[in-house]
Every structure is written in structure tokens, then in C-alpha cells.
Design an enzyme around this catalytic site. Structure first.
Site, PDB file in Angstrom:
ATOM      1  N   GLU A   1       0.724  -1.171  -0.013  1.00 27.68           N
ATOM      2  CA  GLU A   1      -0.013   0.060   0.104  1.00 27.68           C
ATOM      3  C   GLU A   1       0.825   1.159  -0.062  1.00 27.68           C
ATOM      4  O   GLU A   1       0.548   2.309  -0.475  1.00 27.68           O
ATOM      5  CB  GLU A   1      -1.032  -0.015   1.355  1.00 27.68           C
ATOM      6  CG  GLU A   1      -2.006  -1.086   0.943  1.00 27.68           C
ATOM      7  CD  GLU A   1      -2.772  -1.370   2.213  1.00 27.68           C
ATOM      8  OE1 GLU A   1      -2.334  -1.515   3.410  1.00 27.68           O
ATOM      9  OE2 GLU A   1      -4.081  -1.279   2.347  1.00 27.68           O
TER      10      GLU A   1
ATOM     11  N   GLU B   1      -3.393  -9.582   3.857  1.00 28.02           N
ATOM     12  CA  GLU B   1      -4.281  -9.496   5.210  1.00 28.02           C
ATOM     13  C   GLU B   1      -5.210 -10.273   5.456  1.00 28.02           C
ATOM     14  O   GLU B   1      -5.536 -10.794   6.505  1.00 28.02           O
ATOM     15  CB  GLU B   1      -4.777  -8.070   5.010  1.00 28.02           C
ATOM     16  CG  GLU B   1      -3.813  -6.984   5.168  1.00 28.02           C
ATOM     17  CD  GLU B   1      -3.381  -6.501   3.703  1.00 28.02           C
ATOM     18  OE1 GLU B   1      -3.391  -7.291   2.952  1.00 28.02           O
ATOM     19  OE2 GLU B   1      -2.681  -5.544   3.764  1.00 28.02           O
TER      20      GLU B   1
HETATM   21  N1  T1G Z   1       4.658  -7.643  11.868  1.00 28.78           N
HETATM   22  C1  T1G Z   1       5.337  -7.866  13.064  1.00 28.78           C
HETATM   23  N2  T1G Z   1       6.327  -8.893  12.990  1.00 28.78           N
HETATM   24  C2  T1G Z   1       6.558  -9.324  11.604  1.00 28.78           C
HETATM   25  C3  T1G Z   1       5.714  -9.194  10.544  1.00 28.78           C
HETATM   26  C4  T1G Z   1       4.644  -8.019  10.751  1.00 28.78           C
HETATM   27  N3  T1G Z   1       4.011  -7.831   9.634  1.00 28.78           N
HETATM   28  N4  T1G Z   1       6.263  -9.910   9.687  1.00 28.78           N
HETATM   29  C5  T1G Z   1       7.231 -10.648  10.091  1.00 28.78           C
HETATM   30  N5  T1G Z   1       7.282 -10.557  11.682  1.00 28.78           N
HETATM   31  C6  T1G Z   1       8.473 -11.109  12.355  1.00 28.78           C
HETATM   32  C7  T1G Z   1       7.944 -12.572  12.646  1.00 28.78           C
HETATM   33  O1  T1G Z   1       7.215 -12.605  13.761  1.00 28.78           O
HETATM   34  C8  T1G Z   1       9.395 -13.098  13.119  1.00 28.78           C
HETATM   35  O2  T1G Z   1       9.670 -12.510  14.336  1.00 28.78           O
HETATM   36  C9  T1G Z   1      10.463 -12.386  12.303  1.00 28.78           C
HETATM   37  O3  T1G Z   1       9.590 -10.940  11.742  1.00 28.78           O
HETATM   38  C10 T1G Z   1      10.773 -13.033  10.839  1.00 28.78           C
HETATM   39  O4  T1G Z   1       9.476 -13.390  10.324  1.00 28.78           O
HETATM   40  C11 T1G Z   1      -2.390  -1.781   6.961  1.00 28.78           C
HETATM   41  C12 T1G Z   1      -3.172  -4.112   8.206  1.00 28.78           C
HETATM   42  C13 T1G Z   1       7.745 -11.093   5.522  1.00 28.78           C
HETATM   43  C14 T1G Z   1       7.365 -13.256   4.065  1.00 28.78           C
HETATM   44  O5  T1G Z   1       1.136 -10.382   6.741  1.00 28.78           O
HETATM   45  O6  T1G Z   1       4.817 -13.245   5.554  1.00 28.78           O
HETATM   46  O7  T1G Z   1      -0.299  -4.739   6.711  1.00 28.78           O
HETATM   47  O8  T1G Z   1      10.018 -15.063  15.311  1.00 28.78           O
HETATM   48  O9  T1G Z   1       9.962 -15.819  10.681  1.00 28.78           O
HETATM   49  O10 T1G Z   1      10.204 -16.739   6.770  1.00 28.78           O
HETATM   50  O11 T1G Z   1      -3.329  -3.135   5.205  1.00 28.78           O
HETATM   51  O12 T1G Z   1       7.312 -12.702   7.861  1.00 28.78           O
HETATM   52  O13 T1G Z   1      11.917 -13.667  14.704  1.00 28.78           O
HETATM   53  O14 T1G Z   1      10.651 -12.807  16.746  1.00 28.78           O
HETATM   54  O15 T1G Z   1       8.447 -14.903   9.062  1.00 28.78           O
HETATM   55  O16 T1G Z   1      11.673 -14.622   6.100  1.00 28.78           O
HETATM   56  C15 T1G Z   1       0.513  -7.635   6.243  1.00 28.78           C
HETATM   57  C16 T1G Z   1       3.561 -11.352   7.275  1.00 28.78           C
HETATM   58  C17 T1G Z   1       0.446  -7.016   7.632  1.00 28.78           C
HETATM   59  C18 T1G Z   1       3.464 -10.208   6.246  1.00 28.78           C
HETATM   60  C19 T1G Z   1       9.200 -13.262   6.106  1.00 28.78           C
HETATM   61  N6  T1G Z   1       1.778  -8.318   6.222  1.00 28.78           N
HETATM   62  N7  T1G Z   1       4.997 -11.713   7.451  1.00 28.78           N
HETATM   63  O17 T1G Z   1       9.222 -14.493   6.393  1.00 28.78           O
HETATM   64  O18 T1G Z   1      10.528 -14.494   8.295  1.00 28.78           O
HETATM   65  S1  T1G Z   1      -1.364  -6.377   7.905  1.00 28.78           S
HETATM   66  C20 T1G Z   1       2.123  -9.883   6.416  1.00 28.78           C
HETATM   67  C21 T1G Z   1       5.307 -12.856   6.536  1.00 28.78           C
HETATM   68  C22 T1G Z   1      -1.144  -5.157   7.218  1.00 28.78           C
HETATM   69  C23 T1G Z   1      -2.045  -2.886   6.103  1.00 28.78           C
HETATM   70  C24 T1G Z   1      -2.616  -4.303   6.888  1.00 28.78           C
HETATM   71  C25 T1G Z   1       6.928 -13.177   6.688  1.00 28.78           C
HETATM   72  C26 T1G Z   1       7.815 -12.750   5.502  1.00 28.78           C
HETATM   73  P1  T1G Z   1      10.439 -13.695  15.468  1.00 28.78           P
HETATM   74  P2  T1G Z   1       9.647 -14.699   9.654  1.00 28.78           P
HETATM   75  P3  T1G Z   1      10.453 -15.377   6.757  1.00 28.78           P
END
Ligand code: T1G
Length: 704
Positions: free
Chosen positions: A112, A132
Site C-alpha cells: 500500500e 491481510e
Molecule cells: N509484523 C510484525 N512482525 C513480523 C511481521 C509483521 N508484519 N512479519 C514478520 N514479522 C516477524 C516474525 O514474527 C518473526 O519474528 C520475524 O519477523 C521473521 O519473520 C495496513 C493492516 C515477511 C514473508 O502479513 O509473511 O499490513 O519470530 O520468520 O520466513 O493493510 O514474515 O523472529 O521474533 O516469517 O523470512 C501484512 C507477514 C500485515 C506479512 C518473511 N503483512 N510476514 O518471512 O521470516 S497486515 C503480512 C510474513 C497489514 C495493512 C495491513 C513473513 C515474511 P521472530 P519470519 P521469513
């Protein structure tokens, strides 16, 4: 300027670098910092254009998921979204060309933000997405309004309702990004920005018209609703996403954005969202084992071997080959191993026929699996997975042999579902390398890998198993070596209640129907017909030798009666259900309900009407109570590990968060009250777990 966004100018191009490890999530201050940096570049006479890029392994991976738990009301959600909407518009109003340079992932709020930039370029191996919906929400920062202004409605709908990331080539072809950079991303982005500055081109996404016209866009949304009705049962977020996208075709940008904010607010305060956010972190917490430090050395797994080419062994070999790891597949004779290879070939051919795999990929993957009937090559293996018949003597002999034919660092894993890992470990003479790798059938599909640690299993073997689970695309959960480990220990209570409810008056299809309505992919009886009634029968016979049972309380004999009739399930054309030849369609069979009534009569049970509410309550209460006992006995590290086991091992609906999270949503005082009621009604085998009593008394949940 916030420390989260670095600002520098290179050859008259301002470079704005987001630096919020580990994934540049939009935590507090990040969007504000981007806005400040854009304003600075607008006023910087030394800058003709600007590039926004992420530091580290990725662009921006979305909003900080940890903050969702702090949004308690619609009003809070609407206020946050309105502020975010205004910020992104101010970013979009940059007076100089603003280019997003995407590597790694631009997901959710990350995409976004990128779409509020005037242009987007990405690395060839990068991905963009709106995941999301996998968290029970929808894009909440204009994604459902800007995306349809860049790509066709069908793709926007698919991205926002399935949540799958889109690779660079597809994003470029669709119009989501303007260029794919093959060399250095920043250099490419700077050149792209310079060209836009020379042409003095600023293109605000919100000013574009939707790529699909209004009527076709509305029609695409209607079609998507029909499709989702069949595949997204019990979910609300995918449907809310469609409603928001539809607004991009029927309303102007401001009104459409307001509609999106309302729909986002509907989702972010829902149980579906809380459960899916819980599961996001549960998946990752499971890899954190308190006494196995994150920097524990792991054994690199370059070559593997599997012993036993049956259903499980073949599936495990496929899981390794799918991850690109060469694997030997051994069985006692050529006929057995060729049967296994034929099943593997059939499975891959089915994937090719469904378009899930190319013929070339099938050939390459199959070539990684080498059938054998001897131990040649085992001395090169970094891991061997034993998947022989569930017989203790056979397994002990196998482990003793493996210790002789493998290198000292080779991990010796067992796929046993209930036998004692420590006994194999002793037989091997190398207990530090012995560990359980309990796959779930079909092993090449189900995401759970139950990692069972024995008394002497080394930290390296555990750390290696967790890293391997991720490489195999599995969720690895470390559990203790109690009977049935976590999954099969708890399923025994799930089945006990199902059998007893059947004897008390419910029917097989009613019980299965109640559980599938709850969200399970298949009910307990349908599941047993797939796994085989004979498998359960053998376990019960094994336990009878030592006077044990899998769960306390009355032991229904209905499954034994079916076994005695040769009704093993799908494999024999009849089990809890009947099956027409060549069909897996479950046909209720009154004969089974008659057997249940006869068994009930033997036990003096007066049959009665059983409601679906009681079915769910009895079964879910039994699961939660046993899960609490497993935690207090130390066989699971935390409640969310049990949730992961159930969601990835048995298809428990993730949007309900797993059996322990579900108990929290019911409320532990209520769960405890039910256990006490059932003890009064059915007998002392309904004993409240101490942890359940403690947490209920403290007014806490299993997870708080
Ligand atoms: N927020 C907080 N922590 C996050 C995070 C996030 N979005 N994404 C990853 N982490 C942390 C995860 O908990 C882990 O922490 C570390 O980063 C490594 O992650 C406004 C409201 C990006 C593909 O859904 O899909 O945006 O265990 O082990 O395998 O419209 O992380 O090390 O303490 O997964 O390399 C939308 C979620 C949010 C993406 C990387 N975004 N993340 O994968 O590492 S909602 C998502 C992922 C939003 C808007 C709305 C994956 C990754 P720790 P990992 P990875």
C-alpha cells in the site's frame, strides 16, 4: 527525522531507506518517518526525485501485526485508518517523482505504501501481495482502492481474497509495478527516478481510473462471491475484501476509501482476526525451544534416506525431494520399493494433471529419489528417517543397523506415531542423534512435523530438525515423548467422546456433520475411515498387553466390532461409512448405528437425543483439558504449540485459533464448569486439569 528512515542524496536523487528490522514492518514512527523524509525531499533543492527502499532482506512487510491486539474498538480502528489514509495521500502528493524500489517482499501495508508512490520497480526475485486476509482482515490503507487502479479486477480480487504473493514478472505484466530491475536494485531505481524527473512526470495512483471498467468490475466481484461461498466457509474477511474492492468500481477514491475503513474495522475486532493473528505468531513461536538457544549449531542436511517405502515413507521421501534434497528410499525387497516408487509417481502425475507441477519439474523431482534395497549410500546421508511398520522390535533392530551404516553425525529420526523414542535411542547406541519426526498423512502435504525429543536427544538434533522443518515447508513443533506425543495423545480424547456420544444416541453422520460445520475438514469417523480402523485396533491391542488405554474412562467397543467385521474403512469399502467401488463418498450405514445401540445396551446406556452443541462442547472441552495436562506435565512448551499441532496435523480451523485458543474464547471458567458438569454426569474420569483450574481461578486464558 526518525531514526527508522535514513535520508541521503546521491546524484540529485534522494534515497529514503526504511530501517526497522527484521522485516521493516510499519511499526510506530515508520510511516511518519517516510512522510517526513518525502517532505524533506520535496523541499530539497539538491534532489530532483526520490527513491524509497528497504534496508536488509526486504522492502516493507506490512503493518506491525503485534499492534492488532491493541485495537479494541471500531472507533480506534477507524481513527488509525483515517490517519494512515491521510498520511499515504500526503506521501502520494510528493511534488517530485517518488519511486518505490522493492526487494524481498512488499506485503500488506508495504504494498500500500508502494502504491502510494508514483512508480514501483522491483527485483526479479521479489514479491508483492495483500495477505491481510490470512490474518482475518483486509487491506486497511487504501490497497483495495489503489490496486484496482493498477491491475485488472480479477487479479486484485485474487490477491486480496487468497492472500498469495505475486512474483515480479506477473506484477509487471499486470501493471502493479513499472519495471523489473535485473542488476542492482537501487541503481536501477535511481535511473528510473532520474528519467521520470527529466520528463517531470508525477503519477498519483489515486487519480487513475480503474483498469477494469465499472460493470465488469462489479461483475467480477459478484462472481468471486459465488466462488468463495464454496471455499471460504466460516470466514468473513475474504467477503469483506470483495465488498471493499467493489467500492473502487462504484464510488470515487475518497468514498471508496471510507468504505474500506468501515469494512476493515468490521474485521480487525473479530475473533477470526484474533485467532489468525494468534496462529501467525504460534507458527513462529513453535520454533523457539527454551533450552535450545537460537545459535545452536545445526547439521547441514544435504542428503537424506528413508527406510520403509509404504504410504508414510513414500510421502516423506516426496517431502525431501520437493525441497530439493536427494533421498534414498529403502525397503526390504525390490517389489516393496517399486510399489513405493509407483505410488510416488502416481502422486506426481496427479499434480501434473492438475497443473500444479510441470512434467519437467516432476522428472527433476523424481530423479532426486533413489530406490534401493540395501544400505549403499547411507554413509553419505545427513539424516535417515525410519518409517517401518509400527513394531517395537523391528524399529529397535532398524536403529541398531542404522547406527552401523551411517556417519556419526547422521541424525536418526523415527516417524513413529506412538512408540517410545527412548527405546529406539538405546538400541541405536547413539541416543543423542535419535529424535522423532512424526509426519502426518499425506506426509508430502500436511504441514505439521511433530519433533519428538527423547531423554538424550541433543540440542543440535533438535535445532537441525527445526531448520529442516522450515526447509521442508513444514511447521515444526517440538514435543515430549509421552504416549502419543501431543497430537495422538489428544486425539484419543477427541475419539473417546465421539464414540461415547455415538453410544448415547448421536449418529455417525451427525457427529461428523457437527465437526465439519465447526470447521474441521472431516469428522472423527470420516477421518478414521481414511486412516484405517485397523490402525487404531492394533494400537489398542498393543496397549492391552500392558493394561493401558489411550484415554481414561469407558472404552467403547464399537470400533472393535467394526474391525471384527473386516470394516477397516475406505481401504475395505466399508468402515464407519459404506463406499461404492472406486468411490470415497461417505454413505451413512444404519448398520453402524445399530452396532452402537447394541453396545450401548450392553453398557446399560439409555439412548437419548444429542444436540450438535453438546457434541462440540464435549469434544472441545476434552481436547482443552488434555492439552492443559500436557502443558503442566511438560510435554508441550506452550499452549500455542498445541494449537499449531492441531491446525497443521488435523486441519483444525486456523480461524478458530486451535483447541487451546478456542477454549480461551469460550472462557476458561466456562470450560472448567463443563468439565465438572461432565464429571457429575459421566464419571470421575472427567478430572479438571490443574492448569485449567489455576488459569480459570486467575481469570486468565491459556495464552495470556
Ligand atoms: N509484523 C510484525 N512482525 C513480523 C511481521 C509483521 N508484519 N512479519 C514478520 N514479522 C516477524 C516474525 O514474527 C518473526 O519474528 C520475524 O519477523 C521473521 O519473520 C495496513 C493492516 C515477511 C514473508 O502479513 O509473511 O499490513 O519470530 O520468520 O520466513 O493493510 O514474515 O523472529 O521474533 O516469517 O523470512 C501484512 C507477514 C500485515 C506479512 C518473511 N503483512 N510476514 O518471512 O521470516 S497486515 C503480512 C510474513 C497489514 C495493512 C495491513 C513473513 C515474511 P521472530 P519470519 P521469513
Amino acid at each position: 527525522m526518525s531514526q527508522l528512515i535514513r535520508y541521503e542524496v546521491r546524484d540529485r536523487i534522494a534515497i529514503l531507506t526504511v530501517d526497522n528490522p527484521p522485516v521493516n514492518a510499519l511499526g510506530p514512527g515508520v510511516v511518519e518517518g517516510i512522510e517526513e523524509a518525502v517532505a524533506r525531499a520535496n523541499g530539497d533543492a539538491g534532489a530532483d526525485a526520490m527513491v524509497l527502499i528497504g534496508h536488509g532482506s526486504t522492502f516493507i512487510a506490512g503493518a506491525d501485526i503485534k499492534i492488532f491486539g491493541t485495537i479494541k474498538t471500531r472507533e480506534q480502528s477507524l481513527a488509525r485508518s483515517e490517519a494512515m489514509h491521510a498520511r499515504l495521500k500526503r506521501i502520494e502528493d510528493a511534488t517530485k517523482p517518488l519511486v518505490a524500489a522493492i526487494h524481498g517482499n512488499a506485503l500488506g501495508g508495504g504494498l500500500e505504501i508502494a502504491m502510494s508512490c508514483h512508480y514501483r520497480v522491483m527485483a526479479a526475485d521479489a514479491k508483492v501481495g495483500q495477505p491481510e486476509v490470512l490474518l482475518g482482515i483486509i487491506p486497511g490503507a487504501g490497497g483495495t482502492q489503489r490496486l484496482p487502479r493498477l491491475c485488472e479486477a480479477a487479479l486484485a480480487i485474487e490477491m486480496c481474497t487468497a492472500g498469495k504473493p505475486v512474483p515480479a514478472a506477473k506484477a509487471l505484466a499486470a501493471g502493479i509495478v513499472d519495471d523489473v530491475v535485473s542488476g542492482n536494485l537501487l541503481d536501477g531505481a535511481i535511473e528510473f527516478a532520474r528519467a521520470r524527473a527529466a520528463a517531470r512526470e508525477v503519477r498519483k495512483t489515486r487519480d487513475l481510473t480503474t483498469k477494469t471498467d465499472r460493470n465488469a468490475g462489479v461483475a467480477a466481484c459478484a462472481a468471486a462471491r459465488t466462488t468463495l461461498a464454496a471455499t471460504a466457509k466460516g470466514l468473513q474477511a475474504p467477503f469483506k475484501a470483495i465488498d471493499a474492492i467493489e467500492a473502487a468500481f462504484t464510488l470515487d477514491f475518497e468514498a471508496g476509501s471510507a468504505r474500506e475503513r468501515e469494512l476493515f474495522a468490521d474485521c480487525v475486532t473479530s475473533t477470526e482476526c484474533r485467532a489468525l493473528v494468534h496462529m501467525f505468531f504460534a507458527d513462529r513461536e513453535a520454533a523457539k525451544v527454551p533450552d535450545v538457544p537460537k545459535d545452536t549449531p545445526v547439521v547441514p542436511i544435504a542428503r537424506a534416506a528413508v527406510i520403509g517405502a509404504g504410504t508414510m515413507g513414500g510421502g516423506i521421501a516426496m517431502a525431501y525431494a520437493n525441497a530439493g534434497i536427494p533421498v534414498l528410499l529403502k525397503d526390504v525387497d525390490d517389489a516393496a520399493v517399486q510399489r513405493g516408487m509407483a505410488t510416488i509417481r502416481k502422486n506426481y502425475e496427479s499434480s501434473v494433471a492438475k497443473g500444479r507441477m510441470t512434467a519437467d519439474a516432476m522428472a527433476r523431482t523424481m530423479a532426486l529419489i533413489t530406490p534401493t534395497t540395501n544400505y549403499d549410500g547411507f554413509d553419505q546421508a545427513d539424516i535417515v528417517v525410519e518409517a517401518v511398520f509400527e513394531n517395537m522390535d523391528l524399529k529397535k533392530t532398524t536403529f541398531a543397523e542404522l547406527a552401523k551404516v551411517t556417519k556419526p553425525t547422521c541424525i536418526l529420526a523415527s516417524n513413529t506415531s506412538t512408540l517410545d523414542i527412548d527405546e529406539f535411542a538405546q538400541a541405536s547406541g547413539r541416543p543423542a542423534q535419535v529424535i522423532g519426526h512424526h509426519f502426518f498423512s499425506p506426509a508430502n502435504v500436511m504441514k505439521l512435523l511433530e519433533i519428538v525429543r527423547g531423554k538424550e536427544t541433543s540440542k543440535e538434533a533438535i535445532a537441525t530438525s527445526l531448520a529442516l522443518a522450515k526447509k521442508l515447508g513444514k511447521v515444526g513443533v517440538v514435543v515430549g515423548n509421552c504416549f502419543g506425543f501431543v497430537a495422538n495423545r489428544m486425539i484419543a480424547y477427541y475419539m473417546r467422546e465421539a464414540y461415547l456420544l455415538l453410544e448415547e444416541g448421536a449418529t455417525v453422520s451427525q457427529i461428523d456433520g457437527a465437526l465439519t460445520e465447526f470447521g474441521m475438514p472431516v469428522g472423527p469417523f470420516g477421518m478414521q475411515d481414511i486412516a484405517g480402523i485397523d490402525v487404531g485396533w492394533r494400537i489398542r491391542q498393543h496397549l492391552k498387553l500392558t493394561g493401558q488405554t489411550r484415554a481414561e474412562g469407558p472404552q467403547s467397543e464399537v470400533p472393535d466390532r467394526l474391525y471384527e467385521l473386516g470394516r477397516y474403512g475406505q481401504k475395505t469399502g466399508a468402515g464407519w461409512y459404506r463406499y461404492e467401488a472406486g468411490s470415497r463418498t461417505r454413505i451413512p450405514d444404519p448398520m453402524v448405528d445399530e452396532i452402537a445401540a447394541a453396545e450401548a445396551a450392553k453398557r446399560g446406556i439409555t439412548r437419548r437425543k444429542v444436540t450438535n452443541e453438546e457434541i462440540i462442547s464435549r469434544i472441545m472441552t476434552a481436547l482443552a483439558n488434555e492439552g492443559a495436562r500436557i502443558i503442566e506435565e511438560g510435554y508441550a512448551t506452550r499452549a500455542s504449540d498445541i494449537d499449531a499441532v492441531y491446525c497443521y496435523g488435523f486441519g483444525y480451523p486456523r480461524h478458530k485459533g486451535g483447541p487451546m485458543f478456542y477454549a480461551d474464547t469460550v472462557g476458561l471458567p466456562t470450560v472448567l464448569e463443563r468439565v465438572k458438569e461432565y464429571r457429575e454426569q459421566f464419571g470421575d474420569y472427567w478430572q479438571p486439569a490443574a492448569l485449567l483450574e489455576k488459569r480459570a481461578a486467575e481469570g486468565r486464558g491459556f495464552h495470556s
